[in-house]
Design an enzyme around this catalytic site. Structure first.
Site, mmCIF file in Angstrom:
data_model
loop_
_atom_site.group_PDB
_atom_site.id
_atom_site.type_symbol
_atom_site.label_atom_id
_atom_site.label_comp_id
_atom_site.label_asym_id
_atom_site.label_seq_id
_atom_site.Cartn_x
_atom_site.Cartn_y
_atom_site.Cartn_z
ATOM 1 N N HIS A 127 9.920 -16.437 -5.911
ATOM 2 C CA HIS A 127 11.275 -16.991 -5.722
ATOM 3 C C HIS A 127 11.507 -18.285 -6.511
ATOM 4 O O HIS A 127 12.656 -18.709 -6.685
ATOM 5 C CB HIS A 127 11.551 -17.302 -4.244
ATOM 6 C CG HIS A 127 11.574 -16.092 -3.360
ATOM 7 N ND1 HIS A 127 12.365 -14.992 -3.621
ATOM 8 C CD2 HIS A 127 10.899 -15.809 -2.210
ATOM 9 C CE1 HIS A 127 12.162 -14.072 -2.662
ATOM 10 N NE2 HIS A 127 11.273 -14.545 -1.806
ATOM 11 N N ASP A 164 7.052 -6.899 -3.229
ATOM 12 C CA ASP A 164 7.354 -7.738 -2.070
ATOM 13 C C ASP A 164 8.706 -7.297 -1.500
ATOM 14 O O ASP A 164 9.573 -6.844 -2.256
ATOM 15 C CB ASP A 164 7.433 -9.207 -2.518
ATOM 16 C CG ASP A 164 7.552 -10.176 -1.354
ATOM 17 O OD1 ASP A 164 6.528 -10.783 -0.985
ATOM 18 O OD2 ASP A 164 8.673 -10.330 -0.820
ATOM 19 N N HIS A 166 11.069 -8.943 -0.467
ATOM 20 C CA HIS A 166 12.170 -9.801 -0.925
ATOM 21 C C HIS A 166 12.276 -9.704 -2.445
ATOM 22 O O HIS A 166 11.252 -9.660 -3.138
ATOM 23 C CB HIS A 166 11.922 -11.248 -0.506
ATOM 24 C CG HIS A 166 11.709 -11.400 0.969
ATOM 25 N ND1 HIS A 166 10.455 -11.503 1.538
ATOM 26 C CD2 HIS A 166 12.597 -11.439 1.991
ATOM 27 C CE1 HIS A 166 10.579 -11.589 2.858
ATOM 28 N NE2 HIS A 166 11.866 -11.561 3.163
ATOM 29 N N ASP A 251 4.943 -7.643 2.796
ATOM 30 C CA ASP A 251 5.900 -7.839 3.889
ATOM 31 C C ASP A 251 6.888 -6.676 4.036
ATOM 32 O O ASP A 251 7.785 -6.737 4.879
ATOM 33 C CB ASP A 251 6.643 -9.179 3.745
ATOM 34 C CG ASP A 251 7.066 -9.488 2.330
ATOM 35 O OD1 ASP A 251 6.944 -8.608 1.442
ATOM 36 O OD2 ASP A 251 7.532 -10.620 2.082
HETATM 37 ZN ZN LIG Z 1 8.540 -11.609 0.650
#
Ligand SMILES: [Zn+2]
Length: 313
Positions: A127, A164, A166, A251
């Site tokens: 991120h 991931d 996200h 995740d």
């Molecule tokens: Zn994540």
């Protein structure tokens, strides 16, 4: 046979975002425990990685931002809302070493010394954007390493696969108009951080080098494996990457508290099988994994193990 390297250092446990934070040191302990018997397995070597230099970090981050992190950590740390937690004095050396681990892994795997590598690092990276931390990420470890491969090894085509849960907005940003580093992501959508729609497909030289395959809450092994087999594989045939970098967040696991995607531990093993095939077919078997998220300790330990076994074969 060339050894597969597992890169790890205790400094990664000293980076601490604060009490009750999901991105906690126990995450790495869960993985090292799950992989512990591999210390006796001669196919693997355990490596204490070096720190990246601030100049290496500045391949994708602004030097002012790198220095701002250094100064704040050296001054004793501070609350840092962009990180959703605290900087502590050890954050800076841990973050340098996290990026250094992925660079070293790329160096040795590119040169054929190691058969593959898994960088067990914190803080995670995908991120983090040019001039700021974001999510739980300080420096974008995988983006730094991919740019390092382009600069130092003259790599013409690198593939980053990010599963991931996200979307890796920072990695997408870093190479959005690049063309040499391609980015593929599966992620829950809509979800944090909000980016990752399938319409985001690159610009300028990077047109077509960015492929997002959003998943819906409730999707699981079937959907993510179909994204790998039906979207990633044919796309990879076109792009012909020389090197495979993997942003491994666990995740999307069915037991993870931060998402509604339902991948099983065995699903991660099957995903690894597909990535091994891609690495073997296009990248001379060269792959490097770096840890991103994963917040259920048991699922994280088991999935990391299953994924590593799946890609080592
Ligand atoms: Zn994540």
């Amino acid at each position: 046979m060339k050894p597969v390297a597992i890169l790890y250092d205790d400094i990664f446990l000293k980076h601490d975002l604060g009490p009750g934070h999901p991105e906690c040191p126990a995450r790495l302990q869960a993985i090292t425990e799950s992989l512990n018997d591999l210390r006796q397995d001669e196919r693997y070597i355990w490596v204490d990685p070096p720190e990246a230099s601030p100049d290496d970090i500045a391949r994708v981050h602004s030097p002012q931002y790198v220095d701002w992190i250094r100064q704040n950590c050296e001054a004793g740390g501070s609350v840092y809302p962009a990180l959703e937690g605290n900087l502590v004095p050890e954050t800076y050396p841990a973050a340098l070493k996290a990026a250094g681990a992925v660079i070293q892994a790329c160096d040795k795997v590119w040169d054929g010394e190691w058969g593959g590598a898994f960088a067990l690092v914190r803080p995670p990276g995908h991120h983090a954007v040019k001039s700021s931390a974001m999510g739980f990420c300080v420096f974008n470890n995988i983006a730094v390493a991919a740019q390092w491969l382009v600069d130092k090894k003259k790599a013409a085509s690198v593939l980053i696969v990010d599963f991931d849960v996200h979307h890796g907005n920072g990695t997408q940003d870093a190479f959005y108009s690049d063309g040499k580093v391609a980015y593929f992501s599966t992620h829950q959508w809509p979800h944090y951080p909000g980016t990752g729609s399938k319409r985001e497909d690159g610009e300028g030289n990077g047109i077509g080098a960015n492929l997002n395959v959003p998943l819906r809450a409730g999707d699981g092994d079937d959907e993510i494996l179909s994204a790998f087999n039906d979207r990633l594989k044919p796309w990879t045939e076109e792009r012909k990457p020389e090197f495979l970098l993997i942003s491994a967040g666990f995740d999307a696991h069915e037991d993870d508290p931060l998402s509604e995607i339902r991948v099983t531990t065995d699903g991660y093993r099957q995903m690894a099988n597909v990535l091994k095939e891609i690495a073997d077919d296009h990248c001379m078997g060269r792959w490097v994994i770096t840890l991103e998220g994963g917040y259920n300790m048991k699922a994280l330990g088991d999935s990391s193990r299953a994924f590593l076994e799946g890609i080592v074969g």
